[in-house]
Design a protein around this motif. Structure first.
Motif: not given
Length: 225
Positions: A44-47, A52-55, A97-98, A103-106
């Motif tokens: 879903g949307p990465l909100t 979590a990354l910001l916190l 996120v990007f 390591p990301i797979t899209m």
């Protein structure tokens, strides 16, 4: 698309488990730190992941991989001419996120538009001797009549059987401007377009459709039996 209840008016019983307390962003951080090298599949949307990354700026140290269903790297969008829904509704989250270095797979619309449900697949589900199989077939029929693409299952299939897919390495950036380009994926693949930047994403580009459909039906048959 999915009806007022999100399930096309299915007769599935109401949930009996209460909502968990707290916020998903905090839970992502807690579980990642508890388990270590967590593999997150975001459909879903990465909100919540961006929050979590910001916190928790050290969170990438505890995440092994991210598999994302979202975006449209080399094809038109489905919410705007340039953007897929999950990225269009929160482009800033996708950009965070990007840019995280994880390591990301899209698996974007490039691939999920190939992973379609067929009448034969639905008949195979209907043949399962279990009451819930009828509900599963109903959902596939209702959704498939509007959009035959099995978007989210494609991401799960990648995690289970990556060998049936083909990929390309790319540097992905997300447009966060306002307007119709918001959420657009800019995928740099060639050396010229990379311009010295390292790839930050594995973009899935092809799938063995027959193997995908077999995997989907076999998994569903096993879950329903």
């Amino acid at each position: 698309m999915h009806g007022s209840d999100g399930l096309a008016g299915s007769t599935l019983p109401a949930p009996t488990m209460p909502l968990a307390p707290g916020h998903a962003a905090n839970e992502i951080s807690r579980i990642a730190r508890q388990e270590g090298k967590l593999h997150i599949c975001a459909t879903g949307p990465l909100t919540n992941l961006a929050l979590a990354l910001l916190l928790d700026p050290d969170l990438p140290d505890f995440i092994g991989a991210i598999t994302i269903m979202g975006g449209a790297a080399f094809c038109p969008g489905n919410t705007t001419p340039l953007a897929e829904f999950n990225f269009a509704v929160d482009p800033h989250a996708a950009a965070i996120v990007f840019d995280s270095g994880m390591p990301i797979t899209m698996l974007g619309l490039d691939i999920t538009r190939r992973a379609t449900v067929t009448d034969d697949m639905i008949r195979e589900v209907q043949a399962v001797d279990a009451a819930v199989a009828a509900e599963a077939a109903y959902l596939l029929i209702n959704y498939g009549s509007r959009d035959p693409c099995l978007h989210d299952p494609a991401a799960i299939a990648w995690m289970l059987e990556p060998g049936i897919f083909e990929t390309v390495q790319a540097h992905i950036s997300i447009c966060t401007d306002s307007g119709p380009a918001a959420g657009q994926v800019v995928a740099a693949v060639s050396e010229r377009h990379l311009a010295g930047r390292a790839a930050n994403c594995t973009v899935v580009t092809e799938v063995d459709v027959q193997e995908f459909r077999k995997l989907f039906v076999d998994a569903l048959r096993g879950a329903l039996a």
